[in-house]
Design a protein around this motif. Structure first.
Motif, PDB file in Angstrom:
ATOM      1  N   PRO A 191      -4.753  -1.730  -7.357  1.00 35.61           N
ATOM      2  CA  PRO A 191      -4.764  -2.103  -6.350  1.00 35.61           C
ATOM      3  C   PRO A 191      -3.512  -2.732  -5.500  1.00 35.61           C
ATOM      4  O   PRO A 191      -3.170  -3.100  -4.346  1.00 35.61           O
ATOM      5  CB  PRO A 191      -6.205  -1.565  -6.061  1.00 35.61           C
ATOM      6  N   ASP A 192      -3.546  -3.798  -6.310  1.00 39.60           N
ATOM      7  CA  ASP A 192      -2.881  -5.043  -6.706  1.00 39.60           C
ATOM      8  C   ASP A 192      -1.408  -4.841  -6.729  1.00 39.60           C
ATOM      9  O   ASP A 192      -0.858  -5.688  -5.949  1.00 39.60           O
ATOM     10  CB  ASP A 192      -3.599  -6.508  -6.914  1.00 39.60           C
ATOM     11  N   LYS A 193      -1.042  -3.406  -6.853  1.00 39.01           N
ATOM     12  CA  LYS A 193      -0.006  -3.441  -7.195  1.00 39.01           C
ATOM     13  C   LYS A 193       1.260  -2.185  -6.331  1.00 39.01           C
ATOM     14  O   LYS A 193       1.559  -1.958  -6.442  1.00 39.01           O
ATOM     15  CB  LYS A 193       0.666  -2.958  -8.081  1.00 39.01           C
ATOM     16  N   GLY A 194      -0.107  -1.898  -5.506  1.00 35.41           N
ATOM     17  CA  GLY A 194       0.288  -1.378  -4.501  1.00 35.41           C
ATOM     18  C   GLY A 194      -0.604   0.698  -4.805  1.00 35.41           C
ATOM     19  O   GLY A 194      -0.394   0.991  -3.752  1.00 35.41           O
ATOM     20  N   ASP A 195      -1.656   0.533  -5.368  1.00 39.49           N
ATOM     21  CA  ASP A 195      -2.177   2.313  -5.744  1.00 39.49           C
ATOM     22  C   ASP A 195      -2.995   1.879  -4.693  1.00 39.49           C
ATOM     23  O   ASP A 195      -4.063   0.981  -4.037  1.00 39.49           O
ATOM     24  CB  ASP A 195      -2.558   1.865  -7.270  1.00 39.49           C
ATOM     25  N   GLN A 196      -3.350   3.327  -3.888  1.00 42.17           N
ATOM     26  CA  GLN A 196      -3.856   3.471  -2.819  1.00 42.17           C
ATOM     27  C   GLN A 196      -4.849   4.469  -3.003  1.00 42.17           C
ATOM     28  O   GLN A 196      -5.091   5.331  -4.047  1.00 42.17           O
ATOM     29  CB  GLN A 196      -3.164   3.918  -1.636  1.00 42.17           C
ATOM     30  N   ILE A 197      -6.211   4.383  -1.871  1.00 45.02           N
ATOM     31  CA  ILE A 197      -7.652   5.476  -2.200  1.00 45.02           C
ATOM     32  C   ILE A 197      -6.678   6.451  -1.783  1.00 45.02           C
ATOM     33  O   ILE A 197      -6.192   6.173  -0.692  1.00 45.02           O
ATOM     34  CB  ILE A 197      -7.768   4.239  -1.332  1.00 45.02           C
TER      35      ILE A 197
END
Length: 242
Positions: A71-77
């Protein structure tokens, strides 16, 4: 498990209760949503459930699908699924929502989950989906299979959407496995299901995985009680002695 490891378990489970009021706003959320989330986190009683009898423990077993693992690299739910349980009984209450992540879904994720970018165009925003999910949770304890993935994304999502920390306890199914089957070294959800003679259905669908996890949770919670565990605190204390 030594004392320091157990203390880390407890830190991870309870989180750090921070009573300060955060004044930043989020462009992706309206003021009512932000107020709701801040009041929810303020009122959350994170330690109460640890001393409740396991046979009455109300929990929400949940799973998320994401565009990746960081998530800190831009991955999303991209989806959230959950089912409610009480003690060792799976209830009929279910939650499922796609999430409009505002990004293109990687091809490998679409193959794995069946979710394509076009499927999310009319889905709720992350902030709307989170508010709906937290309303579904109410004051119940959260449960997830190897919960570090869910926890990291929920922490990121709450901060991104509401500028508020994520303080809910997430109980990891691995805690039960370590108590009931201490010599078994398997990791994935499908492997635990196969080991436990549970048919694997709708794998890599958030609600499908939540249902599988709920079946595992109820099965191993019952076995933990047969070993003498009466509360979550009993389980934590047994882990500390390992």
């Amino acid at each position: 498990m030594g004392v320091e490891s157990f203390l880390q378990y407890m830190r991870d489970l309870y989180g750090k209760v921070n009573s300060s009021v955060l004044h930043a706003t989020s462009s992706g959320s309206n003021s009512q949503q932000i107020a709701f989330m801040r009041q929810l986190q303020k009122d959350l009683k994170v330690e109460v459930a640890s001393r409740l009898p396991l046979n009455n423990l109300k929990a929400v077993v949940f799973d998320i699908e994401t565009t990746g693992f960081l998530p800190d690299k831009g991955d999303q739910i991209i989806s959230i699924g959950a089912v409610k349980v009480q003690g060792c009984q799976i209830l009929e209450d279910q939650f499922y929502s796609l999430v409009n992540a505002g990004v293109e879904i990687p091809e490998e994720i679409s193959r794995l989950t069946g979710i394509q970018t076009k499927d999310l165009q009319d889905a709720p925003s992350l902030s709307d989906a989170l508010v709906q999910f937290f309303e579904f949770i109410d004051e119940d304890t959260l449960v997830a299979h190897h919960s570090s993935h869910e926890k990291s994304f929920m922490q990121s999502a709450c901060w991104k959407s509401f500028k508020t920390p994520f303080k809910h306890r997430i109980v990891d199914t691995a805690f039960l496995f370590k108590i009931v089957e201490p010599n078994i070294r398997i990791f994935t959800l499908e492997d635990w299901c196969e080991f436990s003679d549970i048919p694997v259905i709708d794998r890599h669908h958030a609600l499908g995985d939540a249902k599988l996890t709920a079946i595992l949770w109820c099965h191993y919670l019952e076995r933990a009680q047969q070993l003498g565990c009466r509360t979550l605190q009993d389980i934590y204390e047994r882990l500390a002695l390992r």
